[in-house]
Design a protein around this motif. Structure first.
Motif, short mmCIF file in Angstrom:
data_model
loop_
_atom_site.label_atom_id
_atom_site.label_comp_id
_atom_site.label_asym_id
_atom_site.label_seq_id
_atom_site.Cartn_x
_atom_site.Cartn_y
_atom_site.Cartn_z
N MET A 68 11.00 9.42 -46.95
CA MET A 68 12.16 8.55 -47.12
C MET A 68 11.70 7.11 -47.36
O MET A 68 10.83 6.62 -46.65
CB MET A 68 13.03 8.63 -45.86
CG MET A 68 14.34 7.89 -46.00
SD MET A 68 15.23 7.81 -44.44
CE MET A 68 15.57 9.55 -44.14
N ILE A 69 12.30 6.48 -48.34
CA ILE A 69 11.97 5.07 -48.59
C ILE A 69 12.73 4.20 -47.58
O ILE A 69 13.95 4.26 -47.50
CB ILE A 69 12.33 4.66 -50.03
CG1 ILE A 69 11.52 5.48 -51.02
CG2 ILE A 69 12.11 3.17 -50.24
CD1 ILE A 69 12.04 5.42 -52.42
N ARG A 70 11.96 3.45 -46.85
CA ARG A 70 12.57 2.65 -45.80
C ARG A 70 13.02 1.30 -46.34
O ARG A 70 12.30 0.65 -47.09
CB ARG A 70 11.55 2.44 -44.69
CG ARG A 70 11.20 3.76 -44.02
CD ARG A 70 11.42 3.63 -42.57
NE ARG A 70 11.26 4.90 -41.89
CZ ARG A 70 11.30 4.99 -40.57
NH1 ARG A 70 11.43 3.91 -39.83
NH2 ARG A 70 11.19 6.16 -39.98
N ARG A 71 14.21 0.91 -45.94
CA ARG A 71 14.73 -0.37 -46.42
C ARG A 71 14.34 -1.48 -45.46
O ARG A 71 14.53 -1.39 -44.26
CB ARG A 71 16.26 -0.29 -46.55
CG ARG A 71 16.67 0.65 -47.67
CD ARG A 71 18.16 0.76 -47.73
NE ARG A 71 18.69 1.54 -46.62
CZ ARG A 71 19.94 1.40 -46.16
NH1 ARG A 71 20.74 0.51 -46.69
NH2 ARG A 71 20.35 2.14 -45.16
N ARG A 72 13.78 -2.53 -46.04
CA ARG A 72 13.36 -3.67 -45.22
C ARG A 72 13.93 -4.96 -45.83
O ARG A 72 14.08 -5.06 -47.05
CB ARG A 72 11.84 -3.77 -45.16
CG ARG A 72 11.23 -2.72 -44.25
CD ARG A 72 9.74 -2.98 -44.04
NE ARG A 72 9.22 -2.12 -42.98
CZ ARG A 72 8.98 -0.82 -43.14
NH1 ARG A 72 9.20 -0.24 -44.31
NH2 ARG A 72 8.51 -0.11 -42.13
N PRO A 73 14.21 -5.93 -44.98
CA PRO A 73 14.80 -7.17 -45.49
C PRO A 73 13.73 -8.11 -46.03
O PRO A 73 12.53 -7.85 -45.89
CB PRO A 73 15.43 -7.79 -44.25
CG PRO A 73 14.52 -7.35 -43.15
CD PRO A 73 14.02 -5.98 -43.54
N ALA A 74 14.17 -9.18 -46.64
CA ALA A 74 13.27 -10.26 -47.04
C ALA A 74 12.73 -10.93 -45.77
O ALA A 74 12.94 -10.44 -44.67
CB ALA A 74 14.01 -11.25 -47.90
N ALA A 75 12.08 -12.03 -45.93
CA ALA A 75 11.27 -12.62 -44.85
C ALA A 75 12.04 -13.11 -43.63
O ALA A 75 11.46 -13.44 -42.62
CB ALA A 75 10.45 -13.76 -45.42
N ARG A 76 13.36 -13.17 -43.70
CA ARG A 76 14.15 -13.75 -42.62
C ARG A 76 13.70 -15.18 -42.34
O ARG A 76 13.61 -15.60 -41.19
CB ARG A 76 14.03 -12.94 -41.33
CG ARG A 76 14.54 -11.52 -41.45
CD ARG A 76 14.78 -10.91 -40.09
NE ARG A 76 15.18 -9.52 -40.18
CZ ARG A 76 16.43 -9.11 -40.46
NH1 ARG A 76 17.37 -10.01 -40.68
NH2 ARG A 76 16.73 -7.84 -40.53
N SER A 77 13.39 -15.90 -43.40
CA SER A 77 12.86 -17.26 -43.20
C SER A 77 13.81 -18.32 -43.72
O SER A 77 13.44 -19.46 -43.88
CB SER A 77 11.51 -17.38 -43.91
OG SER A 77 11.66 -17.01 -45.27
N GLY A 78 15.04 -17.94 -43.98
CA GLY A 78 16.01 -18.91 -44.46
C GLY A 78 16.49 -19.83 -43.36
O GLY A 78 15.93 -19.81 -42.27
N PRO A 79 17.50 -20.65 -43.66
CA PRO A 79 18.05 -21.51 -42.61
C PRO A 79 18.68 -20.67 -41.52
O PRO A 79 19.20 -19.59 -41.79
CB PRO A 79 19.13 -22.34 -43.34
CG PRO A 79 19.23 -21.80 -44.71
CD PRO A 79 18.16 -20.79 -44.95
N SER A 80 18.61 -21.16 -40.30
CA SER A 80 19.15 -20.42 -39.16
C SER A 80 20.66 -20.24 -39.29
O SER A 80 21.39 -21.20 -39.50
CB SER A 80 18.82 -21.17 -37.87
OG SER A 80 19.73 -20.79 -36.86
N LEU A 81 21.09 -19.02 -39.17
CA LEU A 81 22.52 -18.71 -39.25
C LEU A 81 23.28 -19.36 -38.10
O LEU A 81 24.29 -20.02 -38.30
CB LEU A 81 22.70 -17.19 -39.23
CG LEU A 81 24.13 -16.67 -39.23
CD1 LEU A 81 24.69 -16.72 -40.64
CD2 LEU A 81 24.18 -15.26 -38.70
N VAL A 82 22.73 -19.19 -36.91
CA VAL A 82 23.40 -19.74 -35.73
C VAL A 82 23.45 -21.27 -35.81
O VAL A 82 24.47 -21.88 -35.51
CB VAL A 82 22.66 -19.29 -34.45
CG1 VAL A 82 23.19 -20.04 -33.24
CG2 VAL A 82 22.81 -17.79 -34.26
#
Lengths: 125, 143
Positions: free
Chosen positions: A1-15
């Motif tokens: 199964m091809i696993r889905r992974r996100p981009a780097a999570r390095s954007g501006p903080s959501l919170v």
């Protein structure tokens, strides 16, 4: 199964972005103590809807809760200021914080002594 | 706007285990076109308070397979900083799922409003404390 992974999570903080804009303060309130303090305070300072504000802080218990949230907010601001990747727009943030404090005092949430103490803390960075 | 309103949800569990028991409830919301999961991140805090992030893609096989149908996207809008901040108050030996979901129903509703030449001018979640205050005042007035 091809696993889905996100981009780097390095954007501006959501919170962080939520706290700044307060557009979704309601959502933030439900999530965590720290976030709630930031969201609720900012929303109340910015909305300037005296009636709604009065309803939210009517009882002594609520005022006490607001004080605790303010303390937590201040602690967080101190923490944020001390963090290594300091916010780029430090000056603008400072002014925003001071304005917010002023509004809290006008709304009767902070008394003069608390206002001065908080202001000193913000200016000391 | 390509999205409907997005909500942030943090669900805390005791122990450092995700077992997928909430999946059927999520599946129902998805099947009814109520929500769509657009980002998900798992965080565990061990006995010493050390926080570990776990990506959806790094879940063990069984769990990945279980979550796969309910996770529409892993867009990465949640950052490491968010994970840290949102789980700061988590007690040791616990875990949390952090999720961003789109309110698909709200987008459908907004589209219907637009088709009727209407316009959504305000859509706000009312803080619980405000409702409690109003209900208390109402009860007092009608007592």
């Amino acid at each position: 199964m091809i696993r889905r992974r996100p981009a780097a999570r390095s954007g501006p903080s959501l919170v962080g972005t939520m706290a700044r804009t307060a557009v979704i303060a309601g959502t933030a309130t439900a999530v965590s103590g720290n976030v709630a303090a930031r969201g609720a305070l900012r929303a109340q300072a910015q909305q300037q809807q005296a009636a709604a504000q009065q309803a939210a802080i009517n009882t002594q218990a609520d005022v006490e809760q607001m004080r605790q949230q303010i303390d937590s907010l201040q602690a967080q601001q101190t923490q944020t200021a001390a963090a290594p990747p300091a916010a780029p727009a430090g000056g603008a943030d400072l002014i925003a914080q001071l304005q917010q404090l002023g509004e809290l005092r006008s709304a009767g949430i902070l008394n003069d002594a608390e206002f001065e103490a908080a202001k000193a803390r913000i200016l000391a960075g | 706007m390509p999205f409907g309103p997005i909500e942030l949800l943090v669900v805390k569990f005791p122990d450092n285990q995700f077992n997928g028991e909430i999946i059927p409830a999520m599946q129902e919301l998805i099947d009814h076109g109520t929500i769509r999961v657009v980002d998900i991140l798992f965080v565990t805090k061990d006995a010493d308070g050390v926080v570990t992030e776990q990506e959806f893609g790094d879940l063990v096989d069984d769990l990945y397979t279980a979550y796969d149908p309910v996770v529409d996207d892993v867009n990465g809008l949640l950052t490491h900083e968010d994970a840290e901040q949102l789980t700061a108050t988590l007690e040791p030996n616990s875990s949390a799922g952090i999720m961003l979901f789109e309110n698909v129903w709200a987008k459908r509703f907004a589209d219907a409003v637009a088709n009727a030449n209407g316009e959504v001018v305000l859509n706000e979640r009312i803080p619980r404390i405000v409702i409690e205050e109003l209900v208390a005042a109402y009860d007092e007035a009608s007592a």
